[in-house]
Design an enzyme around this catalytic site. Structure first.
Site, PDB file in Angstrom:
ATOM      1  CG  HIS A 103      -2.853  -5.082   6.155  1.00 33.02           C
ATOM      2  ND1 HIS A 103      -3.890  -5.708   6.811  1.00 33.02           N
ATOM      3  CD2 HIS A 103      -2.225  -4.308   7.094  1.00 33.02           C
ATOM      4  CE1 HIS A 103      -3.918  -5.321   8.079  1.00 33.02           C
ATOM      5  NE2 HIS A 103      -2.906  -4.474   8.288  1.00 33.02           N
ATOM      6  CG  ASP A 156       0.958  -3.079   9.733  1.00 33.03           C
ATOM      7  OD1 ASP A 156      -0.092  -3.029   9.068  1.00 33.03           O
ATOM      8  OD2 ASP A 156       1.043  -3.560  10.888  1.00 33.03           O
ATOM      9  CG  HIS A 164      -1.010  -8.265  10.139  1.00 36.00           C
ATOM     10  ND1 HIS A 164       0.132  -7.726   9.623  1.00 36.00           N
ATOM     11  CD2 HIS A 164      -1.745  -7.217  10.630  1.00 36.00           C
ATOM     12  CE1 HIS A 164       0.121  -6.408   9.773  1.00 36.00           C
ATOM     13  NE2 HIS A 164      -1.014  -6.076  10.386  1.00 36.00           N
ATOM     14  NE  ARG A 204     -10.149  -6.000  18.034  1.00 36.43           N
ATOM     15  CZ  ARG A 204      -9.285  -6.446  17.151  1.00 36.43           C
ATOM     16  NH1 ARG A 204      -9.665  -6.659  15.900  1.00 36.43           N
ATOM     17  NH2 ARG A 204      -8.020  -6.676  17.503  1.00 36.43           N
TER      18      ARG A 204
END
Length: 717
Positions: A646, A648, A698, A708
């Site tokens: 995607h 940002d 990314h 995480r």
């Protein structure tokens, strides 16, 4: 021997021979003021005879009522033993007097007065106003006699006091005034007044006339009304604080050329001695940020723990777990511990009185070190430094970051509250460095156990119906004539702001970036952040992707724990009512910063710590640190392990790793598809910064085990 060499032996006074001048004073007790007087006399080599040492003072409290007759009786008896008719006697008070120049100047000015006896003068008449009209008029200067200082030839002074038959509590001022206002006696004895303050400067009624004069490495008091430089300065009546202020400089105590000339005198080195036993009083009276850090610093004090007794007073239930954790983990290191908990409902004045009383009862207690929890004691040698200064009561100067607030007052107003002295700003900003006699200290100070068992033996020092405990205490100390000192010879630390501190969250300190920015940075910003530019700590693992240390481990842990404590994670679906339009193309399981009311603090973080890096690494771009989205993402193998490719919705994106790969989770990382470049081992607390649109398509790589956490900001959408 130098005929003007100061010569005295405590506690037994001794008379030194002098060719011309002998200073005579009465001091029944060795006070801080008396020691200051002797030091100034020694500085100029005056010969001093001390009367009344070891005797009980019977002369009354002439601060508020007439008295002092005991001085005249002792003087008369002493002069009866003297036979040298050429002897010149200087009779002065000592507790509130300092010499500003040497005997040569004093004798020269006395000779110029052309009289056998010269009294100090005042602008105010006391204690009998009915005698005002009997005072002779003067062409210029003060009309009225001051009995706190006079000098003259031995036969004339003997004649003047020969008829004294009063009681010890009678007024010496009234006795001498009646002699002076009697024309026949004034002429017979040959008396005059030092009307223009060439020899004597009485401060009462003259505060606006007296300033400090710094010149050629010397400090004098100057009377600006008469343009004179008095040799002797007397803080008579209610001017004790003003003489204390002047005594910080006169005679040559502190100069612009040499700084402090006495700060290294009479020190008490600790290296060769057994360390004194210190009772450390910790006071927690309100919700306070960074209490955990306070106890960490207390533990780091460079002082043998077996010579410390701990007294902890905690009035705030919110901090009970902080105290309990510290005592559980480290309490056995200390000689003794007394812990007063919130449920005991002891008020603060009583607790502070109790600390002092425990020291009084313990003959082995050498000092009390009182320390409020809002004090940030950065210097781990503070306690040693204060003890080595060898003063009965001393405070380390601490300030509030970015403000002129400190833990001392340089002066008092007429009603006993804060007033700013002329040197306050210079002392706070360390343009003048030394050890300063001040009228008020608070928050952190050291007081001698012997002082608590003598002059400060009152069990209710902190109690008052009208004053706060700290003001009540300092009021009592001043009334006893005990000097309070503050030192800025070293950098000791600062004091926290407790305003607006909320206790409704799990880790309330996270929200302190506005109120206590320096402490917030020390707690939460990576220790290497300030070295980023200097030591080139910024890495570029992929094209135009920058990697740098930002958060401490504590910051990461607190943010994760705060989010888990909040617990309202999104479902990871496209429909998201939290964002404008209600639809998220690339959803994650997350919690937004504004959900925990942390959005303003987060923007402050971006402006203070991220924007400078952005402007350095992307030259010509200046961010406003605006964001629509800032959030913490949680990746779990059985929940949402990864994120599809995607762009940002940002000019640039910040991605901060909040836990450690290999320890907290397996897998994870970020891949930039255009460059086929991955960051697969994110470092806890380090931030990735990369462009959000167009070039840096990314994806989030799969988390294969554990959980995480990352903090993400889409900056300048």
């Amino acid at each position: 021997l130098n005929p003007l060499l100061i010569c005295f032996s405590l506690p037994l006074p001794m008379l030194c021979l002098s060719e011309n001048l002998l200073v005579v004073t009465v001091a029944t007790k060795e006070t801080d003021g008396f020691r200051r007087f002797l030091r100034s006399a020694k500085h100029f080599n005056y010969s001093v005879k001390v009367l009344g040492q070891g005797l009980k003072w019977e002369g009354g409290d002439y601060m508020s009522a007439p008295g002092g007759g005991q001085k005249v009786r002792l003087l008369k008896a002493a002069l009866d033993q003297m036979k040298d008719e050429d002897q010149i006697i200087l009779f002065i008070d000592s507790y509130d007097v300092i010499f500003a120049s040497d005997p040569r100047e004093l004798l020269k000015k006395f000779k110029q007065a052309k009289h056998k006896v010269v009294f100090s003068s005042e602008s105010l008449i006391w204690p009998d106003r009915h005698l005002e009209d009997k005072h002779p008029h003067v062409r210029e200067g003060n009309r009225f006699l001051g009995s706190g200082g006079f000098m003259g030839f031995l036969p004339n002074i003997k004649e003047m006091i020969s008829n004294w038959t009063g009681a010890d509590s009678d007024s010496d001022q009234l006795f001498f005034t009646r002699i002076y206002t009697d024309p026949a006696k004034r002429k017979s004895i040959n008396i005059t007044l030092d009307s223009k303050c060439r020899l004597f400067q009485n401060l009462h009624g003259a505060l606006d006339e007296v300033v400090l004069k710094f010149e050629d490495g010397r400090v004098r008091a100057r009377n600006v009304l008469y343009d004179t430089l008095p040799v002797i300065v007397h803080g008579n009546g209610p001017t004790k604080l003003q003489i204390n202020y002047l005594g910080n400089y006169i005679p040559n105590i502190w100069t612009f050329e040499g700084g402090c000339s006495v700060c290294d005198e009479n020190l008490r080195p600790l290296e060769a001695l057994q360390h004194p036993l210190v009772m450390v009083g910790v006071f927690i009276q309100q919700p306070t940020p960074f209490v955990t850090v306070f106890f960490e610093r207390l533990l780091q004090l460079q002082y043998p723990k077996n010579r410390l007794k701990l007294f902890i007073y905690n009035q705030e239930a919110h901090h009970k777990h902080h105290v309990d954790a510290f005592l559980r983990d480290h309490g056995n290191l200390y000689e003794n511990i007394k812990n007063i908990e919130p449920e005991e409902e002891m008020d603060a004045p009583s607790a502070r009185n109790l600390l002092f009383e425990l020291c009084r009862r313990d003959e082995g207690c050498d000092y009390v070190f009182s320390l409020d929890v809002e004090v940030v004691l950065k210097n781990d040698k503070t306690l040693k430094i204060l003890i080595e200064q060898n003063l009965p009561m001393i405070a380390p100067m601490i300030t509030r970051s970015g403000r002129l607030w400190s833990n001392f007052w340089g002066a008092l107003s007429a009603d006993g509250y804060y007033a700013r002295s002329e040197d306050y700003v210079d002392i706070v900003q360390e343009r003048r460095v030394g050890v300063w006699n001040v009228p008020y200290v608070s928050s952190v100070f050291l007081v001698g156990g012997s002082l608590l068992r003598s002059d400060l033996s009152d069990p209710e020092l902190f109690s008052s119906d009208v004053l706060d405990p700290d003001m009540a205490f300092c009021h009592h100390v001043r009334r006893k004539g005990v000097f309070m000192f503050v030192t800025n010879m070293h950098t000791f630390g600062r004091i926290l702001s407790t305003e607006n501190y909320q206790t409704t969250r799990l880790h309330n300190d996270l929200w302190q970036i506005f109120e206590n920015p320096v402490d917030w940075q020390e707690r939460y910003i990576h220790q290497n952040y300030t070295l980023i530019m200097k030591d080139k700590l910024i890495e570029m693992p992929c094209p135009d992707v920058y990697w740098f240390p930002l958060f401490t481990n504590v910051a990461c842990d607190h943010l994760v724990e705060e989010m888990e404590h909040h617990g309202k994670w999104s479902g990871g679906g496209n429909v998201d009512k939290r964002i404008q339009g209600g639809y998220e193309n690339v959803p994650t399981i997350d919690i937004h910063m504004n959900q925990i009311s942390f959005d303003k603090e987060w923007r402050k973080l971006l402006m203070e710590y991220v924007a400078p890096i952005t402007e350095k690494m992307y030259p010509g771009y200046y961010t406003q640190a605006l964001f629509d989205l800032a959030f913490v993402v949680r990746y779990k193998p059985d929940e949402q392990p990864s994120l599809r490719p995607h762009h940002d919705a940002s000019t640039f994106t910040i991605n901060i790793a909040l836990n450690q790969v290999g320890l907290d989770y397996q897998g994870g990382g970020c891949r930039f598809l255009r460059y086929n470049c991955s960051v697969t081992a994110p470092r806890k607390g380090w931030a990735l910064m990369h462009p959000g649109r167009l070039t840096h398509y990314h994806e989030g790589l799969p988390t294969t085990a554990g959980v995480r956490y990352i903090a993400v900001s889409f900056v300048d959408p």
